[in-house]
Design a protein around this motif. Structure first.
Motif, PDB file in Angstrom:
ATOM      1  N   GLU A 285      11.424  17.594 -32.798  1.00 37.32           N
ATOM      2  CA  GLU A 285      11.521  17.306 -31.494  1.00 37.32           C
ATOM      3  C   GLU A 285      10.917  17.238 -30.496  1.00 37.32           C
ATOM      4  O   GLU A 285      10.508  16.627 -29.696  1.00 37.32           O
ATOM      5  CB  GLU A 285      13.229  17.963 -31.240  1.00 37.32           C
ATOM      6  CG  GLU A 285      13.542  17.311 -30.124  1.00 37.32           C
ATOM      7  CD  GLU A 285      14.673  17.929 -29.145  1.00 37.32           C
ATOM      8  OE1 GLU A 285      15.913  17.012 -28.915  1.00 37.32           O
ATOM      9  OE2 GLU A 285      15.344  19.488 -29.902  1.00 37.32           O
TER      10      GLU A 285
ATOM     11  N   HIS B  53      23.107  17.523 -39.320  1.00 37.41           N
ATOM     12  CA  HIS B  53      23.721  17.525 -38.127  1.00 37.41           C
ATOM     13  C   HIS B  53      23.189  18.014 -36.898  1.00 37.41           C
ATOM     14  O   HIS B  53      23.615  17.887 -35.315  1.00 37.41           O
ATOM     15  CB  HIS B  53      24.924  18.239 -37.971  1.00 37.41           C
ATOM     16  CG  HIS B  53      26.520  17.854 -39.013  1.00 37.41           C
ATOM     17  ND1 HIS B  53      25.999  17.697 -40.391  1.00 37.41           N
ATOM     18  CD2 HIS B  53      27.030  16.896 -39.062  1.00 37.41           C
ATOM     19  CE1 HIS B  53      26.568  17.219 -40.941  1.00 37.41           C
ATOM     20  NE2 HIS B  53      27.912  16.715 -40.606  1.00 37.41           N
ATOM     21  N   HIS B  54      21.203  18.054 -36.428  1.00 35.23           N
ATOM     22  CA  HIS B  54      21.071  17.708 -35.357  1.00 35.23           C
ATOM     23  C   HIS B  54      21.284  16.843 -34.766  1.00 35.23           C
ATOM     24  O   HIS B  54      20.373  16.377 -35.484  1.00 35.23           O
ATOM     25  CB  HIS B  54      19.965  18.700 -36.031  1.00 35.23           C
ATOM     26  CG  HIS B  54      19.222  19.466 -34.336  1.00 35.23           C
ATOM     27  ND1 HIS B  54      18.899  18.323 -33.539  1.00 35.23           N
ATOM     28  CD2 HIS B  54      18.612  20.621 -33.916  1.00 35.23           C
ATOM     29  CE1 HIS B  54      17.758  19.339 -32.624  1.00 35.23           C
ATOM     30  NE2 HIS B  54      18.108  20.299 -33.132  1.00 35.23           N
ATOM     31  N   PRO B  55      21.165  16.651 -33.294  1.00 38.30           N
ATOM     32  CA  PRO B  55      20.996  15.503 -32.563  1.00 38.30           C
ATOM     33  C   PRO B  55      20.256  14.717 -32.590  1.00 38.30           C
ATOM     34  O   PRO B  55      19.775  13.683 -32.101  1.00 38.30           O
ATOM     35  CB  PRO B  55      21.704  16.188 -31.103  1.00 38.30           C
ATOM     36  CG  PRO B  55      21.518  17.373 -31.302  1.00 38.30           C
ATOM     37  CD  PRO B  55      21.924  18.060 -32.722  1.00 38.30           C
TER      38      PRO B  55
ATOM     39  N   ASN C 219      26.336  11.457 -37.971  1.00 37.21           N
ATOM     40  CA  ASN C 219      25.354  11.368 -36.734  1.00 37.21           C
ATOM     41  C   ASN C 219      24.935   9.762 -36.522  1.00 37.21           C
ATOM     42  O   ASN C 219      24.186   9.292 -36.504  1.00 37.21           O
ATOM     43  CB  ASN C 219      24.397  12.146 -36.523  1.00 37.21           C
ATOM     44  CG  ASN C 219      25.176  13.373 -36.457  1.00 37.21           C
ATOM     45  OD1 ASN C 219      25.929  14.057 -36.181  1.00 37.21           O
ATOM     46  ND2 ASN C 219      24.281  14.600 -35.381  1.00 37.21           N
TER      47      ASN C 219
ATOM     48  N   ARG D 244      17.101  11.576 -36.587  1.00 43.44           N
ATOM     49  CA  ARG D 244      17.360  10.139 -36.488  1.00 43.44           C
ATOM     50  C   ARG D 244      16.911   9.335 -37.746  1.00 43.44           C
ATOM     51  O   ARG D 244      17.661   8.175 -37.697  1.00 43.44           O
ATOM     52  CB  ARG D 244      17.010   9.672 -35.428  1.00 43.44           C
ATOM     53  CG  ARG D 244      16.904   9.693 -34.016  1.00 43.44           C
ATOM     54  CD  ARG D 244      18.728   9.720 -33.964  1.00 43.44           C
ATOM     55  NE  ARG D 244      19.162   8.985 -34.369  1.00 43.44           N
ATOM     56  CZ  ARG D 244      20.355   8.996 -34.625  1.00 43.44           C
ATOM     57  NH1 ARG D 244      21.083  10.271 -35.040  1.00 43.44           N
ATOM     58  NH2 ARG D 244      21.012   7.862 -34.896  1.00 43.44           N
TER      59      ARG D 244
END
Length: 475
Positions: free
Chosen positions: A52, A217-219, A243, A222
């Motif tokens: 990220e 489940h980490h925002p 998500n 993607r």
């Protein structure tokens, strides 16, 4: 040989936070090659966080620079093809020729997507009403989790990493626990080629499910790209749904091989040997179910059995051997159980049919009088086993070929016009007409039905890692 055997997170090789390791075994003789670091769910989330942080700078890196990084990876792998070959043979067990072919195939994804990186397109046009401009651009989808299998440990990694990086995404690679050394070698090549910290990360959790669940489940995540069984793919799709993560799935196969009336038997047998025995049958593209017109069944069976009997089986490091070990004794036993069940149900063993000796070896096997609909015709065999079934009407061959939840690939041999007609009627994402190998970085690889979602390779491969953005403005 000295192997890379730690996690790679944020540009650094490191052991897992709990300092646990698991053994990597040579399936040919059961010896331990190395121990590999176990990643905790926390380690995996650290890798996602590193990806990220690296994403803004990497996605803003000029396409030419991304392209040149991938090209350097291709050149390193070309220079070191025998090193990769040796690692693949050691931990996977496949024959030297198959491992060398994979090493060459794997590097081609870096070359192909080095060229695609600089060709990401868009669109610019006037609206029909003439009152605005419509601009469509494509941008990186974001942090991508890549989950790869043991049967092609190099090629499945490069087939995902290369388009993701070309698109401007950052990645976390989770390879199969049976073959992590090949994956670590590929990541090491990316490091040597100059991949910035956090752009590529490697994690090897054990157990797998809690760690992958945590990443999905980490925002920041993607994209999920998975190659493996349909059963696991279904579970991952459920996890990705929470998500609404974009998911590409290259799942199981149960490829039919159809030999039509009028087919050239010698050509069909040669194709069958490649379609069945490539990678020792441990491939989602492997032909499992052989539907042969009754006018050719006896001749085809005789010639194919003769060809299978000439296959030399033994440790993959000996280049003279055509068939190496399966990836594990457990995998060998799964194949053996399928054959035993088929024989109990009335199939006749023409060749092979029983494992012997040490190591995870299973002999080339031909089964005749197989009943369509039996367990072995509904299961992805993943081993060197041929099942022969006769037919009279091409419509019956098509019906049986389509009688499966899978739809990855099929093969049809026969007069060109007849073969094309049958190919168009088969529910599969890929069909070889008088051709036994379809894998090509320039071609879209993927299936229908429960064999997957999306395509890898080709121009379509990079699109899996891009999102369209529409920008409207006044004229």
């Amino acid at each position: 040989m000295t192997y890379l055997n730690d996690l790679f997170i944020d540009g650094t090789w490191r052991p897992g936070t709990e300092d646990r390791r698991f053994p990597v075994i040579d399936p040919a003789d059961g010896t331990e090659l190395a121990t590999f670091a176990v990643a905790t769910p926390g380690d995996c989330l650290d890798a996602v966080a590193a990806a990220e942080r690296a994403l803004p700078a990497w996605s803003a890196t000029p396409p030419r620079e991304r392209s040149e990084l991938l090209r350097r990876c291709y050149e390193i792998l070309a220079a070191e093809e025998l090193t990769m070959t040796d690692i693949i043979v050691s931990e996977n067990g496949k024959a030297h020729a198959d491992a060398l072919a994979e090493a060459r195939y794997a590097r081609e994804f870096f070359r192909w997507f080095a060229e695609e990186a600089v060709r990401i397109g868009g669109d610019f046009r006037l609206s029909p009403a003439g009152d605005k401009r419509i601009t469509v651009t494509r941008q990186p989808i974001g942090v991508s989790v890549l989950v790869t299998p043991w049967n092609f440990p190099a090629a499945m990694a490069t087939r995902k990493i290369a388009p993701a990086l070309a698109a401007g995404c950052t990645v976390v690679l989770k390879p199969a626990s049976e073959t992590p050394l090949t994956a670590a070698y590929v990541i090491g090549v990316l490091e040597r080629a100059g991949a910035p910290s956090g752009v590529v990360n490697l994690v090897t959790p054990a157990p797998t499910a809690p760690a992958v669940r945590a990443m999905l489940h980490h925002p920041a995540v993607r994209k999920l790209s998975f190659t493996g069984s349909t059963e696991v793919g279904r579970l991952l799709l459920h996890e990705a749904a929470d998500n609404v993560i974009s998911s590409s799935m290259e799942l199981g196969g149960n490829a039919p091989f159809v030999v039509l009336e009028g087919a050239d038997v010698a050509d069909s047998v040669a194709g069958a040997m490649v379609a069945k025995m490539r990678n020792g049958g441990s491939a989602c593209t492997a032909a499992n179910r052989f539907y042969v017109h009754t006018s050719l069944l006896e001749e085809f069976s005789t010639e194919l059995t003769a060809a299978m009997s000439r296959v030399r089986t033994g440790p993959g490091h000996d280049p003279e051997n055509d068939l190496g070990a399966l990836v594990s004794v457990a995998e060998r036993d799964k194949v053996a159980a399928l054959v035993d069940t088929a024989v109990d149900g009335g199939a006749r063993v023409v060749l092979g049919g029983a494992a012997s000796g040490a190591g995870a070896f299973y002999p080339p096997t031909v089964l005749a009088d197989v009943t369509h609909g039996s367990e072995i015709t509904r299961t992805e065999i993943f081993g060197p086993v041929v099942t022969l079934i006769g037919f009279d009407d091409p419509a019956d061959a098509v019906r049986m070929a389509n009688d499966t939840i899978y739809g990855l690939i099929a093969y049809v041999y026969g007069p060109p016009g007849d073969a094309m007609t049958v190919a168009l009627a088969i529910d599969a994402g890929m069909v070889g007409v008088n051709r036994a190998v379809l894998s090509d970085p320039a071609a879209p690889f993927g299936g229908m039905k429960q064999s997957g979602l999306g395509r890898e390779g080709s121009a379509e491969g990079i699109e899996e890692f891009l999102e369209e953005k529409y920008i409207g403005s006044p004229v």
